[in-house]
Design a protein around this motif. Structure first.
Motif, PDB file in Angstrom:
ATOM      1  N   ASP A  59       0.816  -1.323   0.032  1.00 54.19           N
ATOM      2  CA  ASP A  59      -0.031  -0.083  -0.082  1.00 54.19           C
ATOM      3  C   ASP A  59       0.782   1.247  -0.318  1.00 54.19           C
ATOM      4  N   ASN A  60       0.838   2.088   0.903  1.00 56.07           N
ATOM      5  CA  ASN A  60       1.625   3.287   1.088  1.00 56.07           C
ATOM      6  C   ASN A  60       2.889   3.275   1.930  1.00 56.07           C
ATOM      7  N   ILE A  61       3.217   1.819   2.213  1.00 55.14           N
ATOM      8  CA  ILE A  61       4.305   1.695   3.264  1.00 55.14           C
ATOM      9  C   ILE A  61       5.600   1.190   2.342  1.00 55.14           C
ATOM     10  N   ILE A  62       6.655   1.594   2.769  1.00 52.57           N
ATOM     11  CA  ILE A  62       7.947   0.885   2.397  1.00 52.57           C
ATOM     12  C   ILE A  62       8.646   0.113   3.682  1.00 52.57           C
ATOM     13  N   GLU A  63       8.683  -1.148   3.340  1.00 51.94           N
ATOM     14  CA  GLU A  63       9.259  -1.669   4.738  1.00 51.94           C
ATOM     15  C   GLU A  63      10.831  -2.058   4.486  1.00 51.94           C
ATOM     16  N   CYS A  64      11.615  -1.447   5.313  1.00 50.13           N
ATOM     17  CA  CYS A  64      12.957  -1.743   5.203  1.00 50.13           C
ATOM     18  C   CYS A  64      13.525  -3.294   5.212  1.00 50.13           C
ATOM     19  N   PRO A  65      14.318  -3.706   4.423  1.00 49.02           N
ATOM     20  CA  PRO A  65      14.913  -5.002   4.363  1.00 49.02           C
ATOM     21  C   PRO A  65      15.736  -5.418   5.425  1.00 49.02           C
ATOM     22  N   LYS A  66      16.005  -4.601   6.163  1.00 47.60           N
ATOM     23  CA  LYS A  66      17.248  -4.982   7.364  1.00 47.60           C
ATOM     24  C   LYS A  66      16.105  -5.431   8.536  1.00 47.60           C
ATOM     25  N   HIS A  67      15.601  -4.450   9.080  1.00 50.48           N
ATOM     26  CA  HIS A  67      14.797  -4.721  10.302  1.00 50.48           C
ATOM     27  C   HIS A  67      13.235  -4.620  10.344  1.00 50.48           C
ATOM     28  N   ASN A  68      12.740  -4.407   8.892  1.00 52.41           N
ATOM     29  CA  ASN A  68      11.659  -4.301   8.822  1.00 52.41           C
ATOM     30  C   ASN A  68      10.869  -3.063   9.296  1.00 52.41           C
ATOM     31  N   GLY A  69      11.696  -2.014   9.504  1.00 49.85           N
ATOM     32  CA  GLY A  69      11.161  -0.964   9.918  1.00 49.85           C
ATOM     33  C   GLY A  69      10.382  -0.368   8.569  1.00 49.85           C
TER      34      GLY A  69
ATOM     35  N   HIS B 138      16.905  -7.278  19.219  1.00 46.90           N
ATOM     36  CA  HIS B 138      16.795  -8.323  18.098  1.00 46.90           C
ATOM     37  C   HIS B 138      17.056  -7.505  17.033  1.00 46.90           C
ATOM     38  N   SER B 139      16.864  -6.392  16.777  1.00 42.45           N
ATOM     39  CA  SER B 139      17.263  -5.742  15.530  1.00 42.45           C
ATOM     40  C   SER B 139      18.959  -5.711  15.565  1.00 42.45           C
ATOM     41  N   ARG B 140      19.738  -5.560  16.636  1.00 43.77           N
ATOM     42  CA  ARG B 140      21.073  -5.649  16.887  1.00 43.77           C
ATOM     43  C   ARG B 140      21.479  -6.673  16.563  1.00 43.77           C
ATOM     44  N   HIS B 141      20.695  -8.023  16.897  1.00 42.55           N
ATOM     45  CA  HIS B 141      21.318  -9.184  16.470  1.00 42.55           C
ATOM     46  C   HIS B 141      21.241  -9.482  14.961  1.00 42.55           C
ATOM     47  N   HIS B 142      20.226  -8.890  14.413  1.00 42.80           N
ATOM     48  CA  HIS B 142      20.201  -8.923  13.068  1.00 42.80           C
ATOM     49  C   HIS B 142      21.378  -8.156  12.165  1.00 42.80           C
ATOM     50  N   THR B 143      21.602  -7.031  12.800  1.00 44.72           N
ATOM     51  CA  THR B 143      22.688  -6.271  12.133  1.00 44.72           C
ATOM     52  C   THR B 143      23.950  -6.833  12.489  1.00 44.72           C
ATOM     53  N   ASP B 144      24.390  -7.230  13.612  1.00 46.68           N
ATOM     54  CA  ASP B 144      25.552  -7.757  14.032  1.00 46.68           C
ATOM     55  C   ASP B 144      25.643  -9.088  14.523  1.00 46.68           C
ATOM     56  N   THR B 145      25.009 -10.061  13.773  1.00 46.85           N
ATOM     57  CA  THR B 145      24.541 -11.529  14.323  1.00 46.85           C
ATOM     58  C   THR B 145      26.057 -12.157  14.589  1.00 46.85           C
ATOM     59  N   ILE B 146      26.057 -12.489  15.875  1.00 52.12           N
ATOM     60  CA  ILE B 146      27.221 -13.156  16.647  1.00 52.12           C
ATOM     61  C   ILE B 146      28.507 -12.276  16.114  1.00 52.12           C
ATOM     62  N   ILE B 147      28.574 -11.233  16.258  1.00 50.77           N
ATOM     63  CA  ILE B 147      29.665 -10.190  16.338  1.00 50.77           C
ATOM     64  C   ILE B 147      29.819  -9.717  17.730  1.00 50.77           C
ATOM     65  N   VAL B 148      31.083 -10.271  18.320  1.00 50.19           N
ATOM     66  CA  VAL B 148      31.479 -10.264  19.819  1.00 50.19           C
ATOM     67  C   VAL B 148      31.539  -9.042  20.030  1.00 50.19           C
ATOM     68  N   GLY B 149      30.556  -8.518  21.237  1.00 47.92           N
ATOM     69  CA  GLY B 149      30.804  -7.149  21.833  1.00 47.92           C
ATOM     70  C   GLY B 149      29.704  -6.426  21.046  1.00 47.92           C
ATOM     71  N   ARG B 150      28.911  -6.622  20.252  1.00 45.10           N
ATOM     72  CA  ARG B 150      27.961  -6.082  19.363  1.00 45.10           C
ATOM     73  C   ARG B 150      26.371  -6.692  19.614  1.00 45.10           C
ATOM     74  N   ASP B 151      26.776  -8.101  19.439  1.00 44.79           N
ATOM     75  CA  ASP B 151      25.228  -8.943  19.479  1.00 44.79           C
ATOM     76  C   ASP B 151      24.780  -9.196  20.782  1.00 44.79           C
ATOM     77  N   PRO B 152      23.504  -8.741  21.346  1.00 38.42           N
ATOM     78  CA  PRO B 152      23.349  -8.832  22.635  1.00 38.42           C
ATOM     79  C   PRO B 152      22.606 -10.229  22.866  1.00 38.42           C
ATOM     80  N   GLU B 153      22.357 -11.051  21.773  1.00 40.48           N
ATOM     81  CA  GLU B 153      21.794 -12.340  21.796  1.00 40.48           C
ATOM     82  C   GLU B 153      22.570 -13.440  21.487  1.00 40.48           C
TER      83      GLU B 153
END
Ligand code: FES
Lengths: 105, 362
Positions: A59-69, B138-153
């Motif tokens: 619709d009118n939303i763009i969902e970011c591929p990284k964290h679904n923002g 969980h956002s951080r876990h996806h950004t930095d998956t199993i990066i030591v010092g960065r991933d809180p999960e």
């Protein structure tokens, strides 16, 4: 002062989809909405600088591929964590079958 | 095949407040570009499409099964007949809640956002995970998956503390710690590590939800005292512990024993084939490489995504035992030799893992 640049042809983006457009070292996202209109925003997510053109238009939303923002690409409004900072939007016009965006806006 | 990691020497400080956070930023491991298998955009768009159907069906089955098993468990309370019902209820609550938390947190389970949000809130309560804290972690876990010092999960650090993993089969450490954290949030406090990934404007939500939950747990406690029975807590609260074993059984397979400090999910995640009941409870997160590489794809399309990228990935594991016969000896050896880890082999059909974009090693 406006600075209109040609981004793509109208047929280049399917309805309810997005395309990346790079110009002069900057990156934009150009959208074709389900009601046939075109919009443009900054190309990178305001959360972690990921290209929104790899994301999903719903619709009118763009969902970011990284964290679904999610953002409303018509207004740039961020719709919830982790997307908390609004996206910059740019005026769009269609002329002779081409999509132009005003990158100076 | 050998590949580089960019890990610091041991002893490794896994804390987000420690020096390896800064190191990861300096050498380009934080917020980095990760490897992605090639999928044409039209196909990717198809796979990312959302629908309410599968998650609505699965949620109705899940809630119906919770009511049925919880109701029968309560009905037979005081007899041995209650045991099988509470076993299933606990798994649906303590482990099913984990996967619902996860998928609805990504916002991919349902197309309609309020449905994702509603199930997310319920599942967070069941798993005692503050909705705001865990969304950001969980956002951080996806950004930095199993990066030591960065991933809180990172749930088992090297050298691994095996006793902790064993105790957490029934949430014995994890859940009381989560309750303690809830009380800390309810009193308006965050650790420095939490402040590292939770922006200031988000923090009041953390405290508000923690206060509501504290009130609910107090009501459950009061009901137990009033009735002179732990039955209310068997239905609300304790299943986070006695039902956690399935979550642990699935969750430990995700990354444990694999590489740290790489930028390719094929090397630090496991994909495995498991039985249909576990897939229902786990909402297909057994396709873990696929989920990490493309978190936009809803759980119900992951089997298709799996087929799409299969030639580019290491072979999937066939069943839990195939994973654990690798994980258990690896953890055992890591007690003495923390440098040791499992190096996943990419098949000949796969693209090689790109070199790490960093200058500093070791
Ligand atoms: S990078 Fe876009 S939501 Fe995180």
């Amino acid at each position: 002062m406006s600075e209109w640049v040609e981004a793509c042809a109208v047929g280049d983006i399917a309805e309810e989809d997005v395309m990346r457009f790079d110009h002069a070292g900057r990156t934009f996202a150009v959208y074709h909405s389900p009601d046939g209109k075109y919009y443009a925003t900054d190309g990178l997510c305001t959360h972690e600088k990921v290209h929104l053109a790899d994301g999903l238009v719903m619709d009118n939303i763009i969902e970011c591929p990284k964290h679904n923002g999610r953002f409303d690409y018509r207004t740039g409004a961020a719709k919830g964590a982790p997307a908390c900072v609004n996206l910059k939007v740019y005026p769009v016009k269609i002329e002779a079958g081409m999509v132009y965006i005003d990158i100076a806006a | 095949m050998s590949f580089e990691t960019a890990s610091a020497p041991f002893p490794r400080n896994y804390s987000l407040e420690g020096p390896l956070n800064e190191r990861a930023k300096q050498i380009g491991l934080a917020n980095a570009d990760w490897y992605k298998s090639d999928i044409p955009r039209p196909r990717m768009k198809e796979l990312m499409q959302r629908s309410d159907g599968p998650a609505t069906r699965d949620t109705l089955i899940w809630i119906g099964a919770l009511i049925l098993t919880g109701g029968l468990g309560a009905w037979f309370w005081g007899t041995w007949w209650c045991v099988p019902f509470f076993i299933v209820y606990g798994v649906l609550y303590g482990s099913g809640g984990d996967s619902r938390w996860h998928e609805c947190g990504h916002g991919t389970a349902f197309r309609t956002q309020w449905k994702n949000d509603a199930v997310y809130q319920i599942a967070c309560f069941m798993t005692v995970r503050n909705p705001t804290i865990w969304r950001w972690s969980h956002s951080r876990h996806h950004t930095d998956t199993i990066i030591v010092g960065r991933d809180p999960e990172i749930i088992l650090m090297r050298p691994p503390e095996l006793a902790k993993a064993v105790l957490n089969i029934f949430g014995i450490l994890m859940v009381p710690q989560a309750w303690w954290a809830m009380l800390r949030y309810a009193s308006g406090r965050l650790t420095d590590g939490e402040k590292d990934f939770i922006p200031e404007p988000e923090r009041p939500r953390v405290f508000f939800v923690a206060r509501v939950w504290t009130a609910i747990y107090l009501a459950v406690l009061a009901a137990c005292v009033y009735l002179g029975s732990i039955l209310p807590a068997m239905l609300i609260g304790l299943p986070s512990m006695y039902g956690a074993w399935h979550m642990l059984m699935t969750g430990l397979t995700q990354h444990i024993g694999l590489a740290e400090d790489v930028l390719d999910h094929r090397l630090n995640c496991r994909t495995m084939y498991i039985n249909p009941f576990s897939r229902f409870v786990y909402w297909n997160m057994n396709y873990h490489i696929e989920h990490h590489m493309f978190p936009m794809v809803p759980y119900h399309r992951l089997p298709e995504l799996h087929q799409e990228i299969l030639p580019d990935c290491p072979p999937p594991y066939h069943g839990f035992w195939a994973c654990y016969k690798e994980i258990i000896p690896t953890l055992w050896r890591q007690r003495k030799d923390p440098e040791h880890f499992v190096r996943r082999q990419l098949p000949a059909t796969a693209r090689p893992t790109p070199p790490l974009p960093i200058a500093v090693k070791g």
